[in-house]
Design an enzyme around this catalytic site. Structure first.
Site, PDB file in Angstrom:
ATOM      1  N   GLY A 267      18.548  55.131  27.092  1.00  0.00           N
ATOM      2  CA  GLY A 267      18.001  55.991  28.132  1.00  0.00           C
ATOM      3  C   GLY A 267      19.110  56.327  29.118  1.00  0.00           C
ATOM      4  CE1 TYR A 308      16.166  46.312  38.482  1.00  0.00           C
ATOM      5  CE2 TYR A 308      16.809  48.581  38.884  1.00  0.00           C
ATOM      6  CZ  TYR A 308      15.940  47.664  38.331  1.00  0.00           C
ATOM      7  OH  TYR A 308      14.858  48.097  37.612  1.00  0.00           O
ATOM      8  CB  CYS A 334       8.448  51.393  58.049  1.00  0.00           C
ATOM      9  SG  CYS A 334       8.330  52.887  59.003  1.00  0.00           S
TER      10      CYS A 334
HETATM   11  N1  LLP Z   1      14.210  50.551  24.729  1.00  0.00           N
HETATM   12  C1  LLP Z   1      13.364  49.732  25.369  1.00  0.00           C
HETATM   13  C2  LLP Z   1      12.323  49.038  24.608  1.00  0.00           C
HETATM   14  C3  LLP Z   1      13.487  49.548  26.749  1.00  0.00           C
HETATM   15  O1  LLP Z   1      12.646  48.722  27.381  1.00  0.00           O
HETATM   16  C4  LLP Z   1      14.489  50.237  27.463  1.00  0.00           C
HETATM   17  C5  LLP Z   1      14.628  50.054  28.902  1.00  0.00           C
HETATM   18  C6  LLP Z   1      15.333  51.101  26.741  1.00  0.00           C
HETATM   19  C7  LLP Z   1      15.180  51.221  25.380  1.00  0.00           C
HETATM   20  C8  LLP Z   1      16.408  51.887  27.404  1.00  0.00           C
HETATM   21  O2  LLP Z   1      17.337  51.098  28.054  1.00  0.00           O
HETATM   22  P1  LLP Z   1      18.674  51.781  28.620  1.00  0.00           P
HETATM   23  O3  LLP Z   1      19.407  52.393  27.480  1.00  0.00           O
HETATM   24  O4  LLP Z   1      18.254  52.827  29.586  1.00  0.00           O
HETATM   25  O5  LLP Z   1      19.420  50.692  29.242  1.00  0.00           O
HETATM   26  N2  LLP Z   1      15.076  50.198  35.889  1.00  0.00           N
HETATM   27  C9  LLP Z   1      16.260  49.545  35.386  1.00  0.00           C
HETATM   28  C10 LLP Z   1      16.384  49.672  33.890  1.00  0.00           C
HETATM   29  C11 LLP Z   1      15.176  49.121  33.150  1.00  0.00           C
HETATM   30  C12 LLP Z   1      15.250  49.364  31.668  1.00  0.00           C
HETATM   31  C13 LLP Z   1      13.964  49.037  31.017  1.00  0.00           C
HETATM   32  N3  LLP Z   1      13.978  49.220  29.597  1.00  0.00           N
HETATM   33  C14 LLP Z   1      17.486  50.109  36.113  1.00  0.00           C
HETATM   34  O6  LLP Z   1      17.326  51.022  36.924  1.00  0.00           O
HETATM   35  O7  LLP Z   1      18.595  49.655  35.924  1.00  0.00           O
END
Ligand code: LLP
Length: 429
Positions: A267, A308, A334
């Site tokens: 992602g 984070y 706030c």
């Molecule tokens: N596949 C699954 C099953 C996932 O749970 C996730 C992300 C991805 C793929 C994609 O991961 P990426 O390639 O984006 O690292 N909110 C957090 C990130 C949480 C990711 C949750 N799962 C942040 O802002 O760093």
């Protein structure tokens, strides 16, 4: 000093001037180039790319990703519904909802997408409901990684997936309901800039795969990081090829009859660097030994720094040559936690300046909330030819309340400045 300059800073300033702030702007060329890079470095094995749409599910971004031939990983009924409406073919959608309900399972099954199950109880339930069918299982390889403890999604303490220690149980449920396990999946965490740990987890999955004769694919997850901090380097894609892709090629050569397809589902890597949050500084407040630069946005619009401690480069678009000074860039919510950066060097900030908060294309707007009843930012795409397209407008306070409580529309009180005036008069008399 701010280490990086936004790719299209002139366009960004124009966007802020023309459409106001706060506004998220996304550069579609950057999304394209990230996809191309990943494609180039996964070529040579039978592979497929899915986009983890939780990172950013903005309509034109999904349309672009569909057009560029990626599939999607959807984790909720609404993500699934959106993916189908965008036009992703069901066979290009993986449904990986957590704590999946019967209703979610039935919806996904009737849409004809591949379902990814990470709990034995759900696998059993699926088997009872759809005996003799195909299914993908999410494993926990007992190795996790990520930029922060909150984003590690495998390992001893993780709620995700079925432990590799429980493979026998998976096989026995599959036998009981005549299920064909056509896919194994893992995703060990997010924001990983080190390829070796990814490979370590993949090799656990490759071993596990030998227990499943019906496999058609191995989904190796996402997690590819991008550099946010000045001292972070981008993922070394040459190393990625030699540490991950080459051994996968070898594995396929060693097991030719299995004809396995490898799937990656990033992602962040696809969209993070395409996005910028544009905000205006409206309050400069020197206090004790700090200078607070208060902006017209806050943690509701970009939660990552707060939850984070994430670093996002901040660039002063209005004063690019200003002498750097150290600021706390804070939001309008706030909560004391509401900051975008602490002790951060930014080119000198003046009230009225437009700041670019960079690399927010992933998990920025998709995690945003209307806390404090602050309307969400506008969203704008910078198209391939440089034109801009407004995707969503920024609501006014009145529009927002009309939407949340339509039943209050008719009772709306006439807008008036009288309360404050009467206060003033009270004080004057
Ligand atoms: N596949 C699954 C099953 C996932 O749970 C996730 C992300 C991805 C793929 C994609 O991961 P990426 O390639 O984006 O690292 N909110 C957090 C990130 C949480 C990711 C949750 N799962 C942040 O802002 O760093």
């Amino acid at each position: 000093m701010t280490s990086r300059v936004p790719e299209n800073k002139k366009v960004l300033l124009e966007i802020a001037n023309n459409f106001g702030t706060p506004t998220y702007a996304y550069n579609s060329n950057r999304i394209h180039s990230q996809i191309e890079t990943l494609r180039k470095h996964t070529a040579g094995i039978s592979s497929r790319l899915l986009y983890a749409m939780k990172a950013n599910s903005l309509r034109p971004i999904l349309q672009q990703i569909n057009k560029e031939g990626m599939g999607v990983d959807a984790v909720s009924p609404a993500e699934l519904e959106l993916a189908l409406r965008i036009g992703f073919a069901p066979e290009h959608i993986l449904f990986s909802s957590n704590n999946m309900t019967d209703d979610e399972m039935r919806r996904a099954a009737s849409a004809g997408v591949t379902i990814n199950i990470g709990e034995l109880s759900r696998l059993r339930q699926y088997g009872k409901t759809y005996p003799g069918s195909e299914i993908c299982v999410r494993l926990n390889p007992r190795i996790g990684a990520g930029h922060h403890a909150h984003v590690i999604t495998a390992g001893e303490e993780s709620k995700f997936g079925i432990s590799v220690d429980q493979i026998d149980d998976i096989i026995s449920v599959a036998h009981e309901f005549d299920l064909q396990i056509i896919g194994l999946h893992q995703h060990i965490g997010s924001g990983i800039l080190e390829t070796r740990i990814i490979w370590k987890a993949i090799s656990v999955l490759l071993d596990a795969a030998l227990n499943f004769p019906d496999l058609k694919f191995l989904n190796l997850g996402g997690g590819l990081g991008v550099p946010y901090r000045p001292d972070e380097k981008p993922l070394d894609m040459a190393e990625w090829e030699s540490v991950i892709i080459k051994p996968l090629r070898k594995y396929r050569a060693k097991h030719p009859s299995r004809n396995l397809e490898f799937i990656f589902e990033p992602g962040r890597y696809i969209v993070a660097e395409s996005g910028t949050l544009l905000v205006e500084v409206n309050t400069l407040k020197p206090s004790n030994d700090r200078i607070f630069a208060g902006v017209d946005s806050g943690m509701g619009h970009l939660l990552r720094p707060v939850i984070y401690g994430a670093h996002h480069t901040i660039y002063n678009l209005s004063n690019p040559d200003g002498v750097p000074r150290t600021y706390d860039v804070v939001g309008n919510i706030c909560e004391s936690a509401d900051f975008f950066a602490r002790d951060r060097e930014v080119q000198e900030i003046r009230e009225g300046d437009i700041l670019a908060i960079m690399d927010v294309g992933a998990y920025g707007m998709s995690m945003a909330s209307e806390y404090n009843l602050r309307p969400l930012p506008a969203e704008i795409m910078i198209l391939e030819n440089g034109d801009t397209e407004i995707i969503s407008h920024r609501e006014s306070a009145e529009e927002m309340i009309d939407r949340i409580y339509p039943e209050l529309i008719r009772q709306k009180v006439q807008a008036s400045t009288s309360p404050s005036r009467s206060n003033i008069q009270d004080r004057e008399t």
